[in-house]
Motif scaffolding. Structure first.
Motif: not given
Length: 431
Positions: A83, A86-87, A90, A225-226, A256, A260, A263
């Motif tokens: 996570i 991903d952040i 993103q 995820t991305i 953004s 995430i 998700t």
């Protein structure tokens, strides 16, 4: 699905947002002036959920279930780390695209002639193959939900998706359906998680003191995820709605991160639902672990809930994949609304026909598509980070935060690892 026109000069001014056309997903309300201000919230919500529901597809459910069965409560650590990565990615992707007012492939062509088209080709191939899997997932969902033949259910689901894009206000329709179905998935999976009685305390301990650290699980979650088109879905949706430029940095940032987190919420509740069943000692059907877990947790109701969740995950992924893939090969000024709509409809129709003829995408094709997506991720991220680092002229003079650049480049190194892992299975196939 309208975005700024691809430019040829490195110092072209940032494109102006387009007015609301209402006939395609690129025409959500709120393009200029007070109208934009009054609809920014709904536009952000749609973009966030488009990104989130694009990520929450059949593969997302399979990945989460598989790693929960393998790692148990220790999987919580992998979820949290993924996570955070991903952040970091993103934040950079949305900010560069949003501030510049240009789609990812357009920025690629400005960084190096033809690079954007390479990105578009990779994404289109991966999107086509994975969309066969999405249509297949929708068919399996209708089977579990209603007992309908999977091929009939897949075809009907594709027709529903086509109907969304053919509606008079397709942009509004896309935003609403992804929000509603996203919430439905989270609520129903939360119900199953509560029913299964997971050891929450043990999971929380593993977030801080993991019993096992699985690097493969972390990288797989980041890619799932991305990876591919997903990382661009929400950002391109914002552009098409007229939300772009330095004045919208706060909205872009909020969108953004929240995308995430949406998700992540789904990942966590699905993890807890499966963990509750596994920790109770139940044996899951190896052919369909997720469905088996839902059934173990809530009986016949659980199986129906699984069908609804799988169908919602699949059809929103069909919408997200089709929308974003076509956004990579079209232009706001050079492509008419009608052409864009026909391209999206054609994209869905082709993948549905392929599913009806061959069933779900063969493993070999999925491996190749995964390799394309794995290669696209570091290329695309590098292009956007290069723009943020060296091409302030494309950002309208916006001063990009140093800390965000550092975080982005560090996270980019992980995408290289993902790329290596995505190419290796292809080499193994030929071997």
């Amino acid at each position: 699905m309208s975005g700024p026109e691809s430019r040829t000069g490195p110092t072209d001014p940032a494109p102006e947002p387009s007015p609301d056309r209402g006939s395609t997903p690129g025409a959500a309300p709120g393009a200029t002036g007070g109208r934009l201000a009054s609809s920014t919230r709904s536009t952000l919500l749609g973009a966030m959920f488009l990104m989130a529901t694009s990520a929450i597809g059949p593969g997302f459910i399979t990945q989460t279930t598989t790693f929960t069965v393998q790692l148990g409560a220790a999987f919580a650590f992998a979820i949290v780390v993924s996570i955070l990565v991903d952040i970091a990615l993103q934040l950079n992707v949305w900010r560069v695209i949003g501030v510049s007012g240009r789609r990812a492939q357009e920025l690629g062509n400005l960084v190096a002639p033809g690079l954007g088209w390479v990105m578009a080709a990779f994404l289109l191939v991966g999107g086509l193959v994975f969309n066969i899997g999405n249509v297949s997932g929708a068919g399996l969902g209708t089977d579990a939900m209603l007992g309908l033949d999977p091929k009939i259910g897949g075809a009907l689901s594709a027709l529903i998706a086509i109907g969304v894009f053919l509606s008079k206000k397709a942009g509004v329709a896309v935003d609403r359906i992804v929000v509603v179905l996203g919430l439905v998935m989270i609520v129903l999976t939360t119900y199953v998680a509560i029913t299964s009685g997971p050891p929450v305390g043990q999971a929380l301990r593993n977030v801080v003191l993991p019993e096992q650290v699985d690097v493969l699980a972390i990288t797989t979650l980041v890619g799932g995820t991305i990876g591919g088109y997903i990382v661009y879905a929400g950002a391109h949706r914002l552009l098409d709605s007229g939300v772009s430029g330095p004045g919208h940095v706060r909205d872009i940032t909020r969108g953004s991160v929240t995308g995430i987190l949406i998700t992540a919420v789904m990942r966590v509740v699905l993890f807890l639902a499966i963990l509750g069943v596994v920790s109770g000692g139940a044996a899951l059907d190896p052919d369909n672990q997720a469905a088996s877990a839902f059934g173990q947790a809530a009986g016949e109701v659980g199986m129906r809930v699984f069908g609804i969740v799988l169908w919602a995950a699949a059809i929103t992924s069909v919408i997200g994949a089709s929308y974003t893939s076509v956004s990579f090969v079209t232009s706001r000024t050079r492509t008419s609304d009608r052409t864009r709509t026909l391209l999206v409809v054609g994209f869905i129709a082709v993948t549905t026909l392929a599913y009806l003829l061959i069933g779900t995408a063969p493993t070999t094709l999925l491996v190749f598509a995964g390799a394309f997506n794995g290669l696209l991720l570091p290329i695309g991220i590098a292009v956007l980070l290069w723009v943020a680092t060296r091409r302030s002229d494309l950002l309208g003079g916006y001063r990009y935060p140093r800390w965000l650049l550092v975080v982005g480049w560090v996270a980019w190194l992980l995408t290289l690892y993902l790329a290596v892992n995505s190419v290796r299975p292809v080499i193994d196939l030929f071997a």
